[in-house]
Design an enzyme around this catalytic site. Structure first.
Site, PDB file in Angstrom:
ATOM      1  N   GLU A   1     -25.956  32.035  30.686  1.00 20.01           N
ATOM      2  CA  GLU A   1     -27.061  32.307  31.685  1.00 20.01           C
ATOM      3  C   GLU A   1     -27.917  32.989  30.574  1.00 20.01           C
ATOM      4  OE1 GLU A   1     -26.169  33.851  35.854  1.00 20.01           O
ATOM      5  OE2 GLU A   1     -27.084  35.602  34.866  1.00 20.01           O
TER       6      GLU A   1
ATOM      7  N   HIS B   1      -2.279  19.628  28.307  1.00 15.94           N
ATOM      8  CA  HIS B   1      -1.700  18.607  28.865  1.00 15.94           C
ATOM      9  C   HIS B   1      -2.784  17.978  29.956  1.00 15.94           C
ATOM     10  CE1 HIS B   1       2.308  19.343  27.320  1.00 15.94           C
ATOM     11  NE2 HIS B   1       1.784  20.739  27.336  1.00 15.94           N
TER      12      HIS B   1
ATOM     13  N   LYS C   1     -32.101  31.935  44.139  1.00 16.43           N
ATOM     14  CA  LYS C   1     -31.845  33.170  45.043  1.00 16.43           C
ATOM     15  C   LYS C   1     -32.969  33.088  46.105  1.00 16.43           C
ATOM     16  CE  LYS C   1     -29.616  36.479  42.332  1.00 16.43           C
ATOM     17  NZ  LYS C   1     -29.516  38.055  41.632  1.00 16.43           N
TER      18      LYS C   1
END
Ligand code: PA5
Length: 470
Positions: free
Chosen positions: A298, A327, A440
């Site tokens: 950000e 793995h 937002k």
């Protein structure tokens, strides 16, 4: 207290060939790095850089004093602490708890815990929230011992607001008039929707300090309150951060871990390695890698630089866990595109260790018997490091002598200063988040908030896929 250290030898050409950085390039960058450090030292504590002074008085005295007074006032009887927040208002809380408390903390009986059970609702997934609320609410006498800690600088983030409306209504329904005594709000001390609600309903409050953005706020009351409630040594955390701050303020930049780390990672980004993996070999540090992911993404992911020129800056932070992801991911890291830098987190001495017992008669497994799990874990880390060096994959190690609050404080301040320094190198604003704000506002439009109708229209037009859905 031993310092955490940055080992960057495996970023250099003599270890990883042409995929590394030449020592002479680093030496040549010393004057530039000294000047960036000087600039950060000059502007620290101003504008959006007030996070830098959180480990020092007077900010520290004020915050620790307020946090401790509130913890004391709430008393030792709190059984559930429910933190509401998202992004920078939740990730630090989760990371501190995971790093410094046992993974089984919430399952322990009260006398083996240093504080209440901690639940951080950092999303609006109905299953996850429903299950937590059912768990807390089912046991009515325990519910009386619940404290809700809502954290939102703006007070308008839809996820946190929805969580808060839900919890407030539950508290009110189950506890009646005194419900406000069960709310602690951490928000802007002067402005915003949450501030107005706090003033009207009389909640206990703590500040998200002026000039401290969400992702730089973990060492403010945002992170300190839940940590102190759960018995984390917040003074040790801040002491560690203060010590790292001193190291990262040094103009002797070859001794300054933030300057070196920022410069190396930005150089690698420029040289075709924009994927930055953080891979703790320690489960407790995994959520700190998640916290780093937000900070790095950000802060640095920006379309324009400070002059307004389009630059599409940034690097992609990735988290992985050793040994588990050996793995799963290391095949790619070692043989896939050489476009990554891998940062290991290593703990030298584990507080609790387990010896693998003798007793199994199996020739090929005898070598394990009598050795400790931490020896195996760190041998696996070293083996992975070696495998990466063999295939010319640059990597570095941040080494924790031991895992405690002091070391975690150092780690946090190290990455925050590294991020600020990388922002200067990229010439971008590391403290805004315009793209998050767009999301937002679009959410407000889609959820019918008055004044945001045009956002819904824009979203619907841009996302129409009726023809292409099969
Ligand atoms: O780092 C940030 O600024 C963001 O992640 C915010 O913390 C997040 O969006 C929540 O915002 P607020 O605290 O205003 O609810």
């Amino acid at each position: 207290m031993s310092p955490i250290t940055l080992d960057y030898a495996k970023c250099l050409t003599d270890r990883v060939g042409k995929h590394g950085i030449a020592v002479r390039d680093l030496d040549a960058a010393v004057p530039e790095l000294a000047s960036l450090t000087e600039s950060l030292n000059r502007t620290r504590g101003t504008g959006w850089q007030r996070w830098r002074d959180l480990p020092f008085d007077p900010a520290r005295r004020e915050h620790v004093g307020k946090v401790r007074a509130l913890v004391e006032k709430l008393g030792p009887d709190v059984e559930n602490l429910v933190v509401l927040g998202i992004g920078g208002s939740a990730l630090g809380n989760i990371a501190l708890q995971a790093a410094l408390k046992p993974a089984t903390y919430n399952l322990l009986p009260r006398d083996l815990r240093d504080g209440p059970r901690l639940f951080v609702l950092d999303n609006v997934d109905p299953h996850a929230i429903g299950q937590t609320l059912t768990f807390i609410g089912n046991d009515d006498p325990e519910f009386r011992r619940t404290v809700v800690n809502v954290i939102s600088k703006s007070g308008e983030t839809a996820e946190t607001a929805a969580q808060f409306i839900l919890l407030r209504s539950m508290l009110k329904r189950m506890l009646g008039d005194g419900f406000a005594d069960h709310v602690v709000a951490i928000t802007d001390p002067a402005r915003g929707t949450m501030r107005a609600i706090c003033d009207a309903e009389g909640y206990a409050t703590l500040p998200v300090p002026e000039g401290v953005g969400g992702r730089f706020s973990v060492l403010s009351p945002v992170g300190l309150f839940s940590a102190a409630m759960c018995g984390i040594d917040i003074d040790a955390l801040l002491d560690g951060a203060a010590e790292m701050d001193k190291r990262c303020s040094s103009n002797d930049v070859l001794k300054n871990p933030a300057a070196i780390l920022a410069w190396l990672l930005m150089q690698f980004t420029k040289r075709g390695k924009p994927n930055h993996v953080l891979m703790p070999y320690c489960n407790a540090l995994y959520m700190l890698a998640d916290w780093y992911r937000q900070l790095w993404a950000e802060s640095l992911g920006k379309r324009v630089d400070l002059s307004g020129k389009e630059v599409f800056a940034g690097a992609t932070p990735i988290k992985a866990l050793g040994t588990t992801d050996q793995h799963s991911q290391v095949q790619l890291y070692r043989e896939g595109p050489n476009d990554k830098v891998i940062g290991f987190l290593e703990v030298e001495s584990f507080e609790e260790d387990i010896t693998i017992p003798h007793g199994l008669d199996a020739e090929n497994l005898n070598y394990l018997q009598g050795q400790t799990l931490s020896t195996l874990l760190n041998a696996e880390k070293r083996a992975t490091e070696y495998a990466l060096v063999e295939s010319e994959r640059p990597n570095f190690t941040i080494r924790f002598p031991r895992l405690d609050a002091h070391a975690v404080g150092q780690f946090i301040q190290l990455w925050e200063i590294t991020t600020a320094c990388a922002g200067l190198i990229l010439n971008i604003d590391a403290y805004d988040q315009p793209a998050v704000e767009t999301g937002k506002k679009a959410t407000f439009g889609l959820m019918g908030r008055p004044g945001y109708e045009q956002w819904k229209m824009k979203v619907d037009a841009a996302l129409d896929s009726s023809v292409q859905t099969v």
